[in-house]
Scaffold this motif. Structure first.
Motif, PDB file in Angstrom:
ATOM      1  N   ASN A  15     -11.686  -5.104   9.149  1.00  0.00           N
ATOM      2  CA  ASN A  15     -10.618  -5.684   8.219  1.00  0.00           C
ATOM      3  C   ASN A  15     -11.288  -5.570   6.864  1.00  0.00           C
ATOM      4  O   ASN A  15     -12.643  -5.446   6.724  1.00  0.00           O
ATOM      5  N   ASN A  71     -10.918  -7.318   4.124  1.00  0.00           N
ATOM      6  CA  ASN A  71     -11.648  -8.426   3.526  1.00  0.00           C
ATOM      7  C   ASN A  71     -12.954  -8.769   4.044  1.00  0.00           C
ATOM      8  O   ASN A  71     -13.828  -9.217   3.276  1.00  0.00           O
ATOM      9  N   LYS A 104      -3.586   5.998   0.277  1.00  0.00           N
ATOM     10  CA  LYS A 104      -2.567   5.043   0.256  1.00  0.00           C
ATOM     11  C   LYS A 104      -2.294   4.099  -0.831  1.00  0.00           C
ATOM     12  O   LYS A 104      -1.480   3.855  -1.756  1.00  0.00           O
ATOM     13  N   SER A 105      -3.494   3.327  -1.062  1.00  0.00           N
ATOM     14  CA  SER A 105      -3.701   2.271  -1.894  1.00  0.00           C
ATOM     15  C   SER A 105      -4.326   2.566  -3.551  1.00  0.00           C
ATOM     16  O   SER A 105      -4.094   1.859  -4.336  1.00  0.00           O
ATOM     17  N   SER A 162      -4.751   0.867   6.215  1.00  0.00           N
ATOM     18  CA  SER A 162      -3.483   0.343   6.622  1.00  0.00           C
ATOM     19  C   SER A 162      -3.399  -0.973   5.889  1.00  0.00           C
ATOM     20  O   SER A 162      -4.490  -1.419   4.911  1.00  0.00           O
ATOM     21  N   ASP A 163      -2.498  -1.942   5.851  1.00  0.00           N
ATOM     22  CA  ASP A 163      -2.498  -3.100   5.266  1.00  0.00           C
ATOM     23  C   ASP A 163      -3.814  -3.809   5.005  1.00  0.00           C
ATOM     24  O   ASP A 163      -4.415  -4.026   3.872  1.00  0.00           O
ATOM     25  N   GLU A 164      -4.456  -4.332   6.178  1.00  0.00           N
ATOM     26  CA  GLU A 164      -5.360  -5.121   6.142  1.00  0.00           C
ATOM     27  C   GLU A 164      -6.781  -4.410   6.496  1.00  0.00           C
ATOM     28  O   GLU A 164      -7.812  -5.225   6.564  1.00  0.00           O
ATOM     29  N   GLU A 165      -6.524  -3.211   6.972  1.00  0.00           N
ATOM     30  CA  GLU A 165      -7.745  -2.662   7.785  1.00  0.00           C
ATOM     31  C   GLU A 165      -8.123  -1.360   7.193  1.00  0.00           C
ATOM     32  O   GLU A 165      -7.043  -0.667   6.896  1.00  0.00           O
TER      33      GLU A 165
END
Ligand code: ZN
Length: 277
Positions: free
Chosen positions: A158, A160, A183-184, A228-231
């Protein structure tokens, strides 16, 4: 006078080992079989066990002479078992008594080692800085450690959790920033010239993660990753810091007929092998 002082210095073989809250003062040759028992399988070939004896002796004497008087008995230094049950381990250790790795200037070099490099070992100087003589412990292509269960690995973590382990940084990012997340665009990494990730920057919160911050959650810092989104998914190779002797690679070399001296030359091409007592 200098020669005499150097002579006495080299022959200070008593080590202090910390274990379970106690200090044990023992001769380095008594210490090595306990390290072999802790750090390598006794079922492995003779020549890899002897190579391990030499790197472990060199590491212990280097730390004792250059950094601190007390050695820890776990992976922060080397795992050490107080008693050794294997006659074979004791015998193989004795066959290398007094042999160490040295820098070009003749002083004892730390025999760094790790489980599995994943295809290429790391430059000690780039990984840790510190003693400038570490520049003689260089990255080499290994390609011998593929039998290791951690030659390839995958982990999903994760984002976070990673940010919690990171620390704030004030300085601008500079140096060898050679990869940006596709990606980000939020994460920058700094890689060593051998390809390991040395620093991980979260630019949105201005935090940085160093290799030592993630060594407990990832097997090594030799990885690529995808967000990916959170990971973050990590695709890695190897187990450990990657500096010096690769144990699984050394095992394969021993099976192919390399002597312990040839194994050490393979992983430490710029160091010398010397018998100091
Ligand atoms: Zn290797």
């Amino acid at each position: 006078m200098l020669i005499l002082a150097t002579f006495l210095f080299l022959f200070d073989k008593k080590l202090i080992i910390q274990k379970d809250g106690k200090d044990y003062e023992i001769d380095v040759e008594e210490y090595i079989p306990g390290v072999l028992e802790g750090e390598i399988s006794e079922n492995w070939p003779d020549e890899v066990i002897k190579a391990q004896a030499v790197v472990s002796r060199s590491y212990a004497l280097y730390i004792h002479q250059n950094e601190r008087k007390k050695l820890k008995s776990d992976t922060r230094d080397q795992v050490w078992k107080k008693s050794t049950n294997s006659k074979r381990i004791t015998e193989l250790s004795r066959e290398t008594a007094g042999w160490v790795l040295t820098f070009q200037d003749g002083s004892i070099a730390p025999g760094f080692f790790h489980s599995t490099c994943g295809g290429r070992t790391e430059n000690a100087w780039e990984m840790w800085g510190g003693d400038t003589r570490f520049k003689e412990i260089i990255s080499v292509k290994c390609s011998k450690c593929y039998d290791s269960p951690l030659f390839f690995w995958k982990r999903k973590i994760n984002i976070n959790l990673l940010k919690k382990l990171a620390k704030r940084f004030e300085d601008p990012i500079y140096g060898k920033i050679i990869e940006i997340s596709s990606k980000s665009g939020e994460i920058y990494v700094e890689k060593s010239s051998a390809g390991r990730i040395l620093k991980f920057f979260f630019t949105d919160i201005m935090y940085v993660l160093y290799y030592k911050d993630i060594r407990d959650i990832l097997p090594s810092n030799f990885f690529e990753f995808e967000i990916s989104d959170e990971e973050i998914e990590f695709y890695g190779r190897g187990w450990g810091h990657g500096v010096g002797l690769c144990q699984w690679g050394a095992k394969k070399l021993a099976e192919e007929g390399f002597s312990w001296q040839e194994i050490l030359k393979f992983y430490f091409p710029k160091l010398k092998i010397r018998k100091i007592y």
